[in-house]
Design a protein around this motif. Structure first.
Motif, PDB file in Angstrom:
ATOM      1  N   SER A 107       0.736  -1.191  -0.039  1.00 12.83           N
ATOM      2  CA  SER A 107       0.094  -0.007  -0.110  1.00 12.83           C
ATOM      3  C   SER A 107       0.893   1.258   0.085  1.00 12.83           C
ATOM      4  N   ARG A 108       2.043   1.066  -1.069  1.00 17.34           N
ATOM      5  CA  ARG A 108       2.734   2.391  -0.899  1.00 17.34           C
ATOM      6  C   ARG A 108       2.606   3.158  -2.172  1.00 17.34           C
ATOM      7  N   MET A 109       2.876   4.204  -2.317  1.00 14.28           N
ATOM      8  CA  MET A 109       2.756   5.077  -3.225  1.00 14.28           C
ATOM      9  C   MET A 109       3.809   4.978  -4.251  1.00 14.28           C
ATOM     10  N   PRO A 110       3.613   4.832  -5.602  1.00 21.40           N
ATOM     11  CA  PRO A 110       4.754   4.707  -6.499  1.00 21.40           C
ATOM     12  C   PRO A 110       5.711   5.893  -6.684  1.00 21.40           C
ATOM     13  N   ARG A 111       6.856   6.146  -7.484  1.00 19.73           N
ATOM     14  CA  ARG A 111       7.679   6.984  -7.306  1.00 19.73           C
ATOM     15  C   ARG A 111       7.101   8.016  -8.563  1.00 19.73           C
ATOM     16  N   ASN A 112       6.627   7.222  -9.753  1.00 18.45           N
ATOM     17  CA  ASN A 112       6.182   7.926 -10.822  1.00 18.45           C
ATOM     18  C   ASN A 112       4.480   7.582 -11.078  1.00 18.45           C
ATOM     19  N   PHE A 113       3.953   8.575 -11.954  1.00 17.56           N
ATOM     20  CA  PHE A 113       2.669   8.211 -12.349  1.00 17.56           C
ATOM     21  C   PHE A 113       2.247   9.040 -13.381  1.00 17.56           C
ATOM     22  N   THR A 114       1.931   8.434 -14.490  1.00 20.50           N
ATOM     23  CA  THR A 114       1.847   9.073 -15.851  1.00 20.50           C
ATOM     24  C   THR A 114       0.266   9.127 -16.093  1.00 20.50           C
ATOM     25  N   LEU A 115      -0.417  10.177 -16.449  1.00 16.14           N
ATOM     26  CA  LEU A 115      -1.661  10.420 -16.864  1.00 16.14           C
ATOM     27  C   LEU A 115      -1.561  11.125 -18.370  1.00 16.14           C
ATOM     28  N   GLY A 116      -2.544  10.448 -19.086  1.00 20.52           N
ATOM     29  CA  GLY A 116      -2.555  10.717 -20.400  1.00 20.52           C
ATOM     30  C   GLY A 116      -3.923  11.436 -20.710  1.00 20.52           C
ATOM     31  N   LEU A 117      -3.849  12.509 -21.401  1.00 21.54           N
ATOM     32  CA  LEU A 117      -5.109  13.434 -21.829  1.00 21.54           C
ATOM     33  C   LEU A 117      -5.237  13.764 -23.266  1.00 21.54           C
ATOM     34  N   VAL A 118      -6.583  14.016 -23.771  1.00 19.99           N
ATOM     35  CA  VAL A 118      -6.701  14.569 -25.013  1.00 19.99           C
ATOM     36  C   VAL A 118      -6.322  15.947 -24.926  1.00 19.99           C
ATOM     37  N   ASP A 119      -6.128  16.697 -26.105  1.00 18.10           N
ATOM     38  CA  ASP A 119      -5.662  17.864 -26.185  1.00 18.10           C
ATOM     39  C   ASP A 119      -6.748  18.921 -25.687  1.00 18.10           C
ATOM     40  N   ASN A 120      -6.682  20.281 -25.372  1.00 24.30           N
ATOM     41  CA  ASN A 120      -7.784  21.045 -25.273  1.00 24.30           C
ATOM     42  C   ASN A 120      -8.574  20.885 -24.153  1.00 24.30           C
ATOM     43  N   LEU A 290      -8.162   2.599 -18.076  1.00 26.89           N
ATOM     44  CA  LEU A 290      -7.197   2.206 -17.259  1.00 26.89           C
ATOM     45  C   LEU A 290      -7.385   0.686 -17.221  1.00 26.89           C
ATOM     46  N   ARG A 291      -6.359   0.212 -16.679  1.00 27.67           N
ATOM     47  CA  ARG A 291      -6.246  -1.330 -16.872  1.00 27.67           C
ATOM     48  C   ARG A 291      -6.908  -1.961 -15.794  1.00 27.67           C
ATOM     49  N   PRO A 292      -7.396  -3.172 -15.995  1.00 28.02           N
ATOM     50  CA  PRO A 292      -7.864  -3.942 -14.674  1.00 28.02           C
ATOM     51  C   PRO A 292      -7.333  -3.897 -13.360  1.00 28.02           C
ATOM     52  N   ASN A 293      -7.980  -4.190 -12.395  1.00 24.32           N
ATOM     53  CA  ASN A 293      -7.617  -4.114 -11.035  1.00 24.32           C
ATOM     54  C   ASN A 293      -6.909  -2.877 -10.619  1.00 24.32           C
ATOM     55  N   TRP A 294      -7.406  -1.853 -11.314  1.00 26.24           N
ATOM     56  CA  TRP A 294      -6.490  -0.651 -10.759  1.00 26.24           C
ATOM     57  C   TRP A 294      -6.770  -0.340  -9.174  1.00 26.24           C
ATOM     58  N   GLU A 295      -7.877  -0.798  -8.789  1.00 23.74           N
ATOM     59  CA  GLU A 295      -8.242  -0.387  -7.470  1.00 23.74           C
ATOM     60  C   GLU A 295      -7.162  -0.846  -6.312  1.00 23.74           C
ATOM     61  N   ARG A 296      -6.418  -1.671  -6.858  1.00 23.54           N
ATOM     62  CA  ARG A 296      -5.190  -2.297  -6.034  1.00 23.54           C
ATOM     63  C   ARG A 296      -3.966  -1.294  -5.946  1.00 23.54           C
ATOM     64  N   HIS A 297      -3.925  -0.343  -6.912  1.00 26.03           N
ATOM     65  CA  HIS A 297      -2.803   0.510  -7.012  1.00 26.03           C
ATOM     66  C   HIS A 297      -3.466   2.034  -6.218  1.00 26.03           C
ATOM     67  N   LEU A 298      -2.669   2.463  -5.211  1.00 24.66           N
ATOM     68  CA  LEU A 298      -2.933   3.408  -4.367  1.00 24.66           C
ATOM     69  C   LEU A 298      -3.059   4.678  -5.086  1.00 24.66           C
ATOM     70  N   ALA A 299      -2.033   4.977  -5.989  1.00 22.06           N
ATOM     71  CA  ALA A 299      -1.909   6.195  -6.734  1.00 22.06           C
ATOM     72  C   ALA A 299      -3.060   6.377  -7.847  1.00 22.06           C
ATOM     73  N   THR A 300      -3.291   5.127  -8.582  1.00 22.25           N
ATOM     74  CA  THR A 300      -4.459   5.182  -9.435  1.00 22.25           C
ATOM     75  C   THR A 300      -5.670   5.288  -8.790  1.00 22.25           C
ATOM     76  N   LYS A 301      -6.078   4.954  -7.875  1.00 18.93           N
ATOM     77  CA  LYS A 301      -7.394   4.864  -7.133  1.00 18.93           C
ATOM     78  C   LYS A 301      -7.344   6.183  -6.713  1.00 18.93           C
ATOM     79  N   LEU A 302      -6.377   6.891  -5.995  1.00 13.02           N
ATOM     80  CA  LEU A 302      -6.425   8.517  -5.800  1.00 13.02           C
ATOM     81  C   LEU A 302      -6.601   9.146  -6.872  1.00 13.02           C
ATOM     82  N   MET A 303      -5.998   8.918  -7.932  1.00 10.85           N
ATOM     83  CA  MET A 303      -6.309   9.911  -9.012  1.00 10.85           C
ATOM     84  C   MET A 303      -7.709   9.850  -9.739  1.00 10.85           C
ATOM     85  N   VAL A 304      -8.186   8.567  -9.694  1.00 12.45           N
ATOM     86  CA  VAL A 304      -9.489   8.256 -10.151  1.00 12.45           C
ATOM     87  C   VAL A 304     -10.460   9.064  -9.224  1.00 12.45           C
TER      88      VAL A 304
END
Length: 312
Positions: A107-120, A290-304
């Motif tokens: 239950s630790r935060m990762p060092r890096n997190f990448t978020l992809g967006l469409v423009d504008n 996002l990929r399945p089982n995202w609830e298990r990843h603390l940073a992803t869950k927080l961003m959602v």
């Protein structure tokens, strides 16, 4: 003298272990390949060109194979280099999956997190994405956040390839193997700019046949969605993002779709007019992918959670 094949070169040292320094060199090599050359990769790697070249040479010596040709003629992978890159992708993907799983266990935060967006998306009302990022930064200050902007199809490919953790957009095609979370609907209208022949023509005098007499823009990632209603064989211009579409519309020579919030932002530059909203308007559903089982990843869950709170 017997000529060694690329497969033999890659396979002759089957028993040596991959060390941490090898992983570092492999990631540099992959960055160079994806950037299209050493010079182009300098900025992302934050390394001098001579250092990048030295790292690639070290990797070649370590694995005993020539990976690329570089010089005045440009950068190109050898046949062995192409196979090596494919193996590197598998290795890095496995390492990333391992890292995500082990971090979730503690239950630790990762060092890096990448978020992809469409423009504008920045002109969307209430600036919800920026607010969600603020929430995330406050709750996970130790995480290095990286944002990338791509078209919808590219975003789905990136999250499937595990190069980004999650993406936000309106997706014309659903990619199998991902979870989708609804966020909001974005209204789009069919626009022309002041100076276009249709700008002052009343809606009552404009039909589909009228539109066919003018230049129509299509978004490459939407397939035939933008032109199907007009029953034309091909568009007069094609774009890969909304900013490019806006440039064409603002030229007063083309007709095309824009999100209403973006059109309002652009209206201080040139007057824009939505043509036949009753006929051409539509809503684009924006989602998190996002990929399945995202609830298990603390940073992803927080961003959602942050995005749902700000955008839903």
């Amino acid at each position: 003298m017997k000529r060694e094949t690329p497969n033999a070169a890659l396979g002759r040292r089957v028993n040596f272990s991959v060390e941490s320094i090898d992983i570092r060199l492999i990631r540099i090599f992959m960055t160079v390949v994806e950037a299209g050359g050493m010079t182009a990769a300098q900025g992302e790697l934050n390394l001098a060109l001579s250092t990048v070249s030295e790292k690639i040479s070290s990797l070649e010596k370590r694995f005993g194979v020539r990976l690329c040709r570089r010089g005045r003629s440009g950068f190109a992978l050898t046949e062995a280099g192409e196979q090596f890159y494919q193996e590197c992708e598998k290795l890095v993907s496995a390492l990333d999956q391992f890292g995500q799983r082990t971090m979730a266990l503690g239950s630790r935060m990762p060092r890096n997190f990448t978020l992809g967006l469409v423009d504008n998306m920045i002109s969307y009302p209430n600036n919800g994405v920026s607010g969600a990022i603020a929430d995330f930064a406050d709750r996970a200050p130790e995480v290095h956040l990286k944002l990338v902007t791509l078209n919808p199809s590219e975003l789905l490919s990136e999250v499937l390839a595990r190069r980004v953790d999650m993406v936000i957009g309106s997706f014309p095609k659903v990619a199998l193997g991902l979870d989708y979370i609804d966020l909001f609907d974005e209204q789009h209208n069919f626009y022309c700019a002041e100076g276009h022949p249709l700008f002052d023509v009343p809606d009552a005098e404009i039909g589909i046949e009228t539109i066919r007499d003018h230049r129509i823009i299509a978004r490459g990632y939407w397939g035939s969605r933008d032109t199907r209603i007009f029953a034309i064989s091909a568009p007069h211009a094609t774009v890969v993002d909304m900013e490019a579409e806006a440039h064409l519309i603002l030229s007063a020579r083309y007709l095309g779709y824009l999100p209403d919030h973006m059109a309002q932002t652009l209206s201080h530059m040139v007057r824009l007019r939505a043509i036949r909203p009753d006929l051409f308007s539509y809503n684009a559903r924006f989602q998190i992918a996002l990929r399945p089982n995202w609830e298990r990843h603390l940073a992803t869950k927080l961003m959602v959670e942050s995005l749902r709170r700000r955008l839903s």
